[in-house]
Design a protein around this motif. Structure first.
Motif, short mmCIF file in Angstrom:
data_model
loop_
_atom_site.label_atom_id
_atom_site.label_comp_id
_atom_site.label_asym_id
_atom_site.label_seq_id
_atom_site.Cartn_x
_atom_site.Cartn_y
_atom_site.Cartn_z
N ALA A 5 23.99 -24.02 -9.75
CA ALA A 5 25.00 -24.52 -10.69
C ALA A 5 24.46 -25.72 -11.46
CB ALA A 5 26.27 -24.90 -9.95
N SER A 6 23.74 -26.60 -10.78
CA SER A 6 23.16 -27.78 -11.44
C SER A 6 22.08 -27.36 -12.43
CB SER A 6 22.57 -28.74 -10.40
OG SER A 6 23.57 -29.24 -9.55
N ILE A 7 21.25 -26.38 -12.05
CA ILE A 7 20.21 -25.90 -12.96
C ILE A 7 20.84 -25.27 -14.20
CG2 ILE A 7 18.36 -24.21 -13.23
CD1 ILE A 7 17.66 -24.61 -10.30
N GLY A 8 21.89 -24.48 -14.00
CA GLY A 8 22.58 -23.87 -15.13
C GLY A 8 23.15 -24.91 -16.08
N ALA A 9 23.75 -25.97 -15.50
CA ALA A 9 24.32 -27.03 -16.34
C ALA A 9 23.22 -27.78 -17.08
CB ALA A 9 25.13 -27.99 -15.47
N LEU A 10 22.09 -28.05 -16.39
CA LEU A 10 20.97 -28.73 -17.03
C LEU A 10 20.45 -27.92 -18.22
CD1 LEU A 10 18.73 -30.88 -17.20
CD2 LEU A 10 17.42 -29.50 -15.56
N ALA A 61 19.44 -31.27 -2.03
CA ALA A 61 18.90 -32.54 -2.51
C ALA A 61 18.47 -32.44 -3.97
CB ALA A 61 17.72 -32.95 -1.63
N SER A 62 17.79 -31.35 -4.31
CA SER A 62 17.31 -31.21 -5.69
C SER A 62 18.45 -31.11 -6.69
CB SER A 62 16.39 -29.98 -5.81
OG SER A 62 17.12 -28.77 -5.66
N SER A 63 19.60 -30.60 -6.23
CA SER A 63 20.74 -30.48 -7.15
C SER A 63 21.20 -31.84 -7.63
CB SER A 63 21.90 -29.74 -6.46
OG SER A 63 22.47 -30.52 -5.43
N PHE A 64 21.09 -32.87 -6.77
CA PHE A 64 21.48 -34.23 -7.20
C PHE A 64 20.46 -34.80 -8.18
CE2 PHE A 64 23.78 -33.82 -3.17
CZ PHE A 64 25.03 -34.28 -3.54
N VAL A 65 19.17 -34.52 -7.93
CA VAL A 65 18.13 -34.97 -8.86
C VAL A 65 18.33 -34.31 -10.22
CG1 VAL A 65 15.65 -34.98 -9.33
CG2 VAL A 65 16.48 -35.32 -6.99
N ILE A 66 18.62 -33.02 -10.21
CA ILE A 66 18.81 -32.28 -11.45
C ILE A 66 20.03 -32.79 -12.22
CG2 ILE A 66 19.39 -30.00 -12.39
CD1 ILE A 66 17.73 -28.84 -10.00
N LYS A 67 21.09 -33.15 -11.50
CA LYS A 67 22.28 -33.71 -12.17
C LYS A 67 21.94 -35.02 -12.86
CE LYS A 67 25.77 -31.62 -9.15
NZ LYS A 67 26.79 -31.86 -8.09
N GLY A 68 21.10 -35.83 -12.20
CA GLY A 68 20.69 -37.09 -12.82
C GLY A 68 19.87 -36.87 -14.07
N ILE A 69 18.94 -35.91 -14.03
CA ILE A 69 18.13 -35.58 -15.20
C ILE A 69 19.02 -35.08 -16.32
CG2 ILE A 69 16.35 -34.03 -16.08
CD1 ILE A 69 15.12 -34.05 -13.27
#
Length: 263
Positions: A5-10, A61-69
């Protein structure tokens, strides 16, 4: 993979930012968004393969990093904006992808999903790589002993997962006209629930695309039913959680039965 979901939003925000802030052609923006999704998937592969993280922990964990990016990408460089924001984008290409219906009845997004089911169904059932996926999913150590490069398979699958998540983000952006930071967040567990309902083993190694398709139909029917009977959002959320727990319980019982039969 809990980062989809985070990757899709990014990817959704990246595409919108490329078009609005950098004045890129829409086609190039789409390509960059898809590459960004695949690279995020490769990052997950690195965490799992090279650092031996459990995929659940790594992708969470990576989902939080991706949200920040994603929040950084959404900032308007021309205005020096310091607050992440939704990006409005609309042009002939995005409108076409978002609204065009093949034959007047089949939206492009749905067509892409159906094609994906067919393509991946064939890969899983008819190809050598499909057999390797089942073996690595069931027992990566045993797969290594048979000569399969498990790390390679994991890298490919995580990159593929990121690419498909990015494709969902691109379609979302075209349909809504927004580079939305909250895009697809309500679908975080939709794929997981549908997969388990469709017979995909949570521990890996079992299942097929037809089962996943049936799982999606079950989940869609459930969601339509909650709307039809006018359940509140709170109750619908609770029932969705119960449905996921039920799917996990059935998967656990099936796995125990399988192991008992083997023994």
């Amino acid at each position: 993979d809990f980062s989809v979901a985070s990757i899709g939003a990014l990817s959704c925000v990246t595409m919108a930012a490329c078009i609005k802030y950098l004045s890129m052609p829409t086609g190039l923006a789409i390509i960059i968004a898809l590459i960004a999704g695949a690279l995020c998937g490769l990052l997950n592969g690195v965490l799992v393969n090279e650092f031996n993280f459990d995929s659940f922990i790594a992708t969470l964990a990576s989902s939080f990093v991706i949200k920040g990016i994603m929040q950084v990408v959404s900032l308007d460089p021309s205005k020096g904006a310091a607050i992440p924001q939704t990006i409005n984008v609309s042009n002939s290409v995005t409108n076409f992808i978002g609204t065009y219906e093949v034959g007047g009845v089949l939206p492009i997004g749905l067509l892409a999903a159906l094609l994906a089911f067919v393509i991946y169904g064939i890969i899983l059932s008819r190809s050598k790589f499909g057999k390797e996926m089942y073996m690595v999913g069931g027992n990566p150590q045993a797969a290594e002993l048979t000569g399969i490069r498990s790390a390679r398979v994991v890298y490919i699958l995580f990159a593929n997962s990121g690419f498909l998540a990015a494709m969902a983000g691109v379609i979302y952006m075209c349909r809504s006209g927004l580079g939305d930071l909250t895009a697809l967040q309500t679908n975080q567990y939709t794929g997981l629930t549908a997969a388990i309902l469709g017979g995909i083993a949570f521990g890996g190694g079992r299942g097929n695309m037809l089962g996943v398709f049936m799982g999606i139909l079950i989940l869609s029917t459930f969601n339509i039913g909650t709307v039809t009977v006018r359940f509140s959002n709170h109750l619908s959320t609770i029932l969705s959680g119960v449905l996921l727990l039920t799917a996990l319980l059935l998967d656990t019982m099936s796995e125990r039965k399988r192991r008992k039969n083997i023994n």
